[in-house]
Design a protein around this motif. Sequence first.
Motif, mmCIF file in Angstrom:
data_model
loop_
_atom_site.group_PDB
_atom_site.id
_atom_site.type_symbol
_atom_site.label_atom_id
_atom_site.label_comp_id
_atom_site.label_asym_id
_atom_site.label_seq_id
_atom_site.Cartn_x
_atom_site.Cartn_y
_atom_site.Cartn_z
ATOM 1 N N TYR A 46 0.815 -1.216 0.000
ATOM 2 C CA TYR A 46 0.000 0.000 0.000
ATOM 3 C C TYR A 46 0.849 1.267 0.000
ATOM 4 O O TYR A 46 0.393 2.320 0.434
ATOM 5 N N GLN A 49 -0.674 4.490 -1.462
ATOM 6 C CA GLN A 49 -1.989 4.964 -1.017
ATOM 7 C C GLN A 49 -1.924 6.351 -0.389
ATOM 8 O O GLN A 49 -2.817 7.173 -0.576
ATOM 9 N N ILE A 70 -2.723 0.544 -6.440
ATOM 10 C CA ILE A 70 -3.067 -0.308 -5.310
ATOM 11 C C ILE A 70 -3.763 -1.573 -5.808
ATOM 12 O O ILE A 70 -3.401 -2.699 -5.453
ATOM 13 N N THR A 74 -2.699 -5.611 -5.471
ATOM 14 C CA THR A 74 -3.487 -6.584 -4.714
ATOM 15 C C THR A 74 -4.053 -7.677 -5.627
ATOM 16 O O THR A 74 -4.237 -8.812 -5.186
ATOM 17 N N GLY A 166 1.534 -1.470 7.354
ATOM 18 C CA GLY A 166 0.777 -0.554 6.515
ATOM 19 C C GLY A 166 0.907 0.880 6.981
ATOM 20 O O GLY A 166 1.049 1.810 6.167
ATOM 21 N N VAL A 249 -10.561 -0.735 1.984
ATOM 22 C CA VAL A 249 -9.600 -0.115 1.069
ATOM 23 C C VAL A 249 -10.232 1.055 0.331
ATOM 24 O O VAL A 249 -9.588 2.084 0.095
ATOM 25 N N ASN A 253 -8.630 4.643 0.219
ATOM 26 C CA ASN A 253 -8.211 5.136 -1.095
ATOM 27 C C ASN A 253 -8.725 6.539 -1.372
ATOM 28 O O ASN A 253 -8.016 7.381 -1.942
ATOM 29 N N SER A 368 -10.172 -6.095 -2.105
ATOM 30 C CA SER A 368 -9.361 -4.882 -2.144
ATOM 31 C C SER A 368 -9.222 -4.350 -3.567
ATOM 32 O O SER A 368 -9.349 -3.146 -3.811
#
Length: 427
Positions: A46, A49, A70, A74, A166, A249, A253, A368
């Motif tokens: 991430y 992000q 992102i 994922t 994260g 997410v 985001n 995600s």
Amino acid sequence: MPTPHKHAPGSRPSAEWNGHRKGSRAYGRILAGLAFAGVATFAQLYSTQAVLPVMAAELRVTAAEAALTISLATVGLAVTVIPWSFLADRIGRVKAMTWGICLATALGLLVPLAPSFPVLLGLRMLEGMALGGIPAIAIAYLNEEIDRAHAAVAAGSYVAGTTLGGLAGRLVAGPAGELWGWRAAALSVSVLATVAAVLFLVLIPKARGFRPSPGIGFRGAARTLSGHVANPRLLALYVQAFLLMGGFVAVYNYLGFRLSGEPFSLPATLISFIFLAYLSGTATSRWAGALTQRFGRRTVLLAGIAVMAAGLALTLTQILALILAGLVVFTGGFFAAHSIGAGWTGAIAESGRAQAASLYNLAYYLGSSILGWAGGLLFQSLGWQALAAAVIILGCTTAVITAVVHPAAAHQRSRRQQGEPAASLNN
């Protein structure tokens, strides 16, 4: 000398090995090593992000297009978690995690050098594919190496480590991105991940509970996976992973885009501080594991979903302090629910634990990728209120499915039939 008992591939070995107990040196090294693996994995996964608004401006792309950095990472992770799990059955959990973390770190160092947006997306997807070797295997490794009495607490500790990873990646990327651009942000996170990867390699002990299984072929793999999917208790957890992670997410985001616009107009560095809310997840993921010993997994999971919805409702206001408080509550609820779901898969699956955990991760990261990206379309067309309402609906849907598939009375009867107290549902 006792004769070893036979065991199924991917299951615990003989009765002589019950796993490391809480408080032992190996137990501490396992949790510390996996915590650093979580930092290396989720800091990289991430890493963009926190700088999505900066990236969108520098690369002249939309919010949803920037979020592909992102989503494609994922997606790469999601499509490789199952292959990684079968590889781990052959070569060992620790070796497979080592390969994955080293390859991902090398690819992460190439991301800042991407000459164009399409190349950047390709590198991010490859990075995600390499990172699939960590979450696909970590929970199976825990269930084989940790005494069953402490498995839920250990799983919560691992998830706590992923939240710190994260958080660390985003806090490093945000200021670096504002000062020097997204490439500097990506490089700084890759250096952080490299240090964490080295610490993982130093700390993680050799596996004692693992026994290699021979290649089972396509049909055997299909039987193992279809058996897990056909189990309604596991399937409910996979649906939970897809819906909750997708909503989670999406919130992270696009909240940055909301806060960078009117009436807030926050700079990128301040926006990166919203990820401090992850600290609530670090705490609640550990608490949730401990609370299962008193209230059971089902109750704690449903409570986590309820807390998520309550926190997200607070973000519907225009008051910044309430939005931030709501984000803290929302994040804490999500990680409590996730730590329960992730650990529960290994407890339900009697064999093929790595594959059961991999299917959970597949659903988790597909959520995600798909819902995290699709939330941007909703945000761009209808605004934050619509996105938050949609995520609350996803949480309510998950709660209903969990309550129906895991009825409290049936769950307690199942535990009593196994000779365990109904109040101790952490295994």
